[in-house]
Structure formats: C-alpha cells, structure tokens
Design a protein around this motif. Structure first.
Motif, PDB file in Angstrom:
ATOM      1  N   PRO A 124       0.764  -1.131  -0.011  1.00  0.00           N
ATOM      2  CA  PRO A 124      -0.187   0.017   0.078  1.00  0.00           C
ATOM      3  C   PRO A 124       0.840   1.293   0.061  1.00  0.00           C
ATOM      4  O   PRO A 124       0.185   2.298  -0.560  1.00  0.00           O
ATOM      5  CB  PRO A 124      -0.759  -0.060   1.259  1.00  0.00           C
ATOM      6  CG  PRO A 124      -0.751  -1.601   1.660  1.00  0.00           C
ATOM      7  CD  PRO A 124       0.517  -1.913   1.158  1.00  0.00           C
ATOM      8  N   MET A 125       2.067   1.018   0.468  1.00  0.00           N
ATOM      9  CA  MET A 125       2.938   2.367   0.638  1.00  0.00           C
ATOM     10  C   MET A 125       3.227   2.925  -0.669  1.00  0.00           C
ATOM     11  O   MET A 125       3.156   4.184  -1.151  1.00  0.00           O
ATOM     12  CB  MET A 125       4.411   2.096   1.422  1.00  0.00           C
ATOM     13  CG  MET A 125       5.090   3.462   1.812  1.00  0.00           C
ATOM     14  SD  MET A 125       4.035   4.680   2.419  1.00  0.00           S
ATOM     15  CE  MET A 125       5.026   5.131   3.774  1.00  0.00           C
ATOM     16  N   ILE A 126       3.680   2.028  -1.843  1.00  0.00           N
ATOM     17  CA  ILE A 126       3.885   2.619  -3.218  1.00  0.00           C
ATOM     18  C   ILE A 126       2.593   3.292  -3.702  1.00  0.00           C
ATOM     19  O   ILE A 126       2.470   4.078  -4.411  1.00  0.00           O
ATOM     20  CB  ILE A 126       4.467   1.492  -3.915  1.00  0.00           C
ATOM     21  CG1 ILE A 126       4.889   1.973  -5.523  1.00  0.00           C
ATOM     22  CG2 ILE A 126       3.521   0.164  -4.235  1.00  0.00           C
ATOM     23  CD1 ILE A 126       6.145   1.836  -5.609  1.00  0.00           C
ATOM     24  N   PHE A 127       1.325   2.455  -3.578  1.00  0.00           N
ATOM     25  CA  PHE A 127       0.172   3.071  -4.028  1.00  0.00           C
ATOM     26  C   PHE A 127       0.028   4.441  -3.487  1.00  0.00           C
ATOM     27  O   PHE A 127      -0.591   5.426  -4.048  1.00  0.00           O
ATOM     28  CB  PHE A 127      -0.870   2.184  -3.476  1.00  0.00           C
ATOM     29  CG  PHE A 127      -2.218   2.626  -3.961  1.00  0.00           C
ATOM     30  CD1 PHE A 127      -2.764   2.990  -5.291  1.00  0.00           C
ATOM     31  CD2 PHE A 127      -3.200   3.232  -2.774  1.00  0.00           C
ATOM     32  CE1 PHE A 127      -3.957   3.032  -5.417  1.00  0.00           C
ATOM     33  CE2 PHE A 127      -4.486   3.826  -3.203  1.00  0.00           C
ATOM     34  CZ  PHE A 127      -4.891   3.825  -4.621  1.00  0.00           C
ATOM     35  N   LEU A 128       0.091   4.791  -2.025  1.00  0.00           N
ATOM     36  CA  LEU A 128      -0.161   6.076  -1.486  1.00  0.00           C
ATOM     37  C   LEU A 128       0.975   7.031  -1.919  1.00  0.00           C
ATOM     38  O   LEU A 128       0.595   8.174  -2.263  1.00  0.00           O
ATOM     39  CB  LEU A 128       0.122   5.896   0.196  1.00  0.00           C
ATOM     40  CG  LEU A 128      -0.955   5.275   0.874  1.00  0.00           C
ATOM     41  CD1 LEU A 128      -0.545   5.177   2.444  1.00  0.00           C
ATOM     42  CD2 LEU A 128      -2.306   6.087   1.023  1.00  0.00           C
ATOM     43  N   GLU A 129       2.191   6.661  -2.120  1.00  0.00           N
ATOM     44  CA  GLU A 129       3.128   7.701  -2.762  1.00  0.00           C
ATOM     45  C   GLU A 129       2.787   7.852  -4.332  1.00  0.00           C
ATOM     46  O   GLU A 129       3.044   9.185  -4.852  1.00  0.00           O
ATOM     47  CB  GLU A 129       4.637   6.965  -2.921  1.00  0.00           C
ATOM     48  CG  GLU A 129       5.214   6.850  -1.551  1.00  0.00           C
ATOM     49  CD  GLU A 129       6.496   6.039  -1.323  1.00  0.00           C
ATOM     50  OE1 GLU A 129       6.973   5.839  -2.481  1.00  0.00           O
ATOM     51  OE2 GLU A 129       7.092   5.904  -0.403  1.00  0.00           O
ATOM     52  N   THR A 130       2.104   7.091  -4.965  1.00  0.00           N
ATOM     53  CA  THR A 130       1.740   7.239  -6.343  1.00  0.00           C
ATOM     54  C   THR A 130       0.594   8.196  -6.467  1.00  0.00           C
ATOM     55  O   THR A 130       0.582   9.340  -7.279  1.00  0.00           O
ATOM     56  CB  THR A 130       1.406   5.890  -7.247  1.00  0.00           C
ATOM     57  OG1 THR A 130       2.658   5.067  -7.067  1.00  0.00           O
ATOM     58  CG2 THR A 130       0.973   6.301  -8.646  1.00  0.00           C
ATOM     59  N   VAL A 131      -0.308   7.642  -5.518  1.00  0.00           N
ATOM     60  CA  VAL A 131      -1.749   8.805  -5.457  1.00  0.00           C
ATOM     61  C   VAL A 131      -0.983  10.110  -5.003  1.00  0.00           C
ATOM     62  O   VAL A 131      -1.642  11.213  -5.494  1.00  0.00           O
ATOM     63  CB  VAL A 131      -2.555   8.246  -4.572  1.00  0.00           C
ATOM     64  CG1 VAL A 131      -3.802   9.199  -4.182  1.00  0.00           C
ATOM     65  CG2 VAL A 131      -3.245   6.888  -5.248  1.00  0.00           C
ATOM     66  N   ASN A 132      -0.219  10.315  -4.189  1.00  0.00           N
ATOM     67  CA  ASN A 132       0.025  11.605  -3.578  1.00  0.00           C
ATOM     68  C   ASN A 132       0.793  12.443  -4.576  1.00  0.00           C
ATOM     69  O   ASN A 132       0.656  13.788  -4.911  1.00  0.00           O
ATOM     70  CB  ASN A 132       1.147  11.175  -2.440  1.00  0.00           C
ATOM     71  CG  ASN A 132       1.516  12.557  -1.618  1.00  0.00           C
ATOM     72  OD1 ASN A 132       0.555  13.645  -1.857  1.00  0.00           O
ATOM     73  ND2 ASN A 132       2.544  12.763  -1.046  1.00  0.00           N
ATOM     74  N   THR A 133       1.643  11.682  -5.396  1.00  0.00           N
ATOM     75  CA  THR A 133       2.317  12.301  -6.519  1.00  0.00           C
ATOM     76  C   THR A 133       1.481  12.931  -7.626  1.00  0.00           C
ATOM     77  O   THR A 133       1.396  13.952  -8.174  1.00  0.00           O
ATOM     78  CB  THR A 133       3.446  11.490  -7.397  1.00  0.00           C
ATOM     79  OG1 THR A 133       4.217  10.930  -6.228  1.00  0.00           O
ATOM     80  CG2 THR A 133       4.195  12.127  -8.315  1.00  0.00           C
ATOM     81  N   ILE A 134       0.268  11.938  -8.031  1.00  0.00           N
ATOM     82  CA  ILE A 134      -0.465  12.399  -9.029  1.00  0.00           C
ATOM     83  C   ILE A 134      -1.634  13.436  -8.583  1.00  0.00           C
ATOM     84  O   ILE A 134      -1.774  14.348  -9.284  1.00  0.00           O
ATOM     85  CB  ILE A 134      -1.365  11.271  -9.516  1.00  0.00           C
ATOM     86  CG1 ILE A 134      -0.666  10.179 -10.089  1.00  0.00           C
ATOM     87  CG2 ILE A 134      -2.611  11.558 -10.141  1.00  0.00           C
ATOM     88  CD1 ILE A 134      -1.259   8.826 -10.547  1.00  0.00           C
TER      89      ILE A 134
END
Length: 132
Positions: A1-11
């Motif tokens: 989930p951490m990579i997902f959160l970082e991706t969503v935060n970047t987008i």
C-alpha cells in the motif's frame, strides 16, 4: 500500500499545475469575436461572479469570524482564504462540459475573478487583521 499512497500523492500534486497549464492553453483560443461576445452577452454573469467572489464571500466570512468564537489565527486564515481567486476547476469544467461559444465563459470568469481578487487581497488582509 505504501507505493500506492506515494503514487496517489504524486498524481494529486499534479492536479493544480495541470489545470493551470490547460487554462494557459485555452486563453489564446479566445478570439476577439468570442471575447466581445462574452463581454456583451455575459456581462451580467461575469459582473455577478466577480461581486460574489470578491465582495460577498469575504464579507460573509468576516461576519462569521466576528460572530463565532473562532481562534484568532483561524479567523484570519478563513477570511484570507475566502478572498482567494476562483479555483481553476471552474474553467476546466466549462471546457469539458459546455459546448459551443459559451465555453469561453469559464476562462473569462476565472481571469476576471483572479484579477479583482488579487487587487482586493491587501484590503482583505487588513480587514482580517482588524476583525480576527
């Protein structure tokens, strides 16, 4: 989930800059005929949008901050935030969902409210310091 959160935060961090780029690309599409049509046909709409955004919303915010028991710093933030320019989402939504010549209306309203909001911002900050 951490990579997902970082991706969503970047987008999500790209949303505002991309909207501003879109508005920058749409501004040159306003021809002089379209500009004249918006100025004459929608003068009342643009005027009311500017009055509500630049005067009415900050006035209501000042009244609420003055009446309610809000901490001083929060009251100042509320008043200043209420006088900030219109969100870029308005122009994006107009471009996406309004077809024909009136899709320029969102861009013109955004430009007008931004100019008048920036002109009124020093006065709003002064009022916020006096009220809050």
């Amino acid at each position: 989930p951490m990579i997902f959160l970082e991706t969503v935060n970047t987008i999500s961090g790209l949303a505002a800059p991309l909207a501003m780029i879109l508005i920058g690309l749409l501004i040159p599409t306003i021809t002089s005929a379209n500009w004249k049509m918006v100025k004459t046909g929608y003068k009342r709409f643009i005027g009311s949008a500017v009055i509500v955004k630049v005067l009415a919303v900050p006035a209501v915010a000042c009244l609420l901050v003055w009446l309610l028991p809000i901490p001083e710093i929060l009251g100042k933030i509320i008043i200043v935030q209420s006088s900030m320019p219109t969100i870029t989402l308005a122009a994006v939504l107009f471009e996406r969902y309004v077809h024909g010549r009136s899709n320029q209306l969102g861009i013109v309203a955004l430009i007008a409210t931004t100019i008048f909001s920036l002109l009124m911002l020093p006065l709003t900050v002064f009022i916020a310091q006096q009220i809050a």
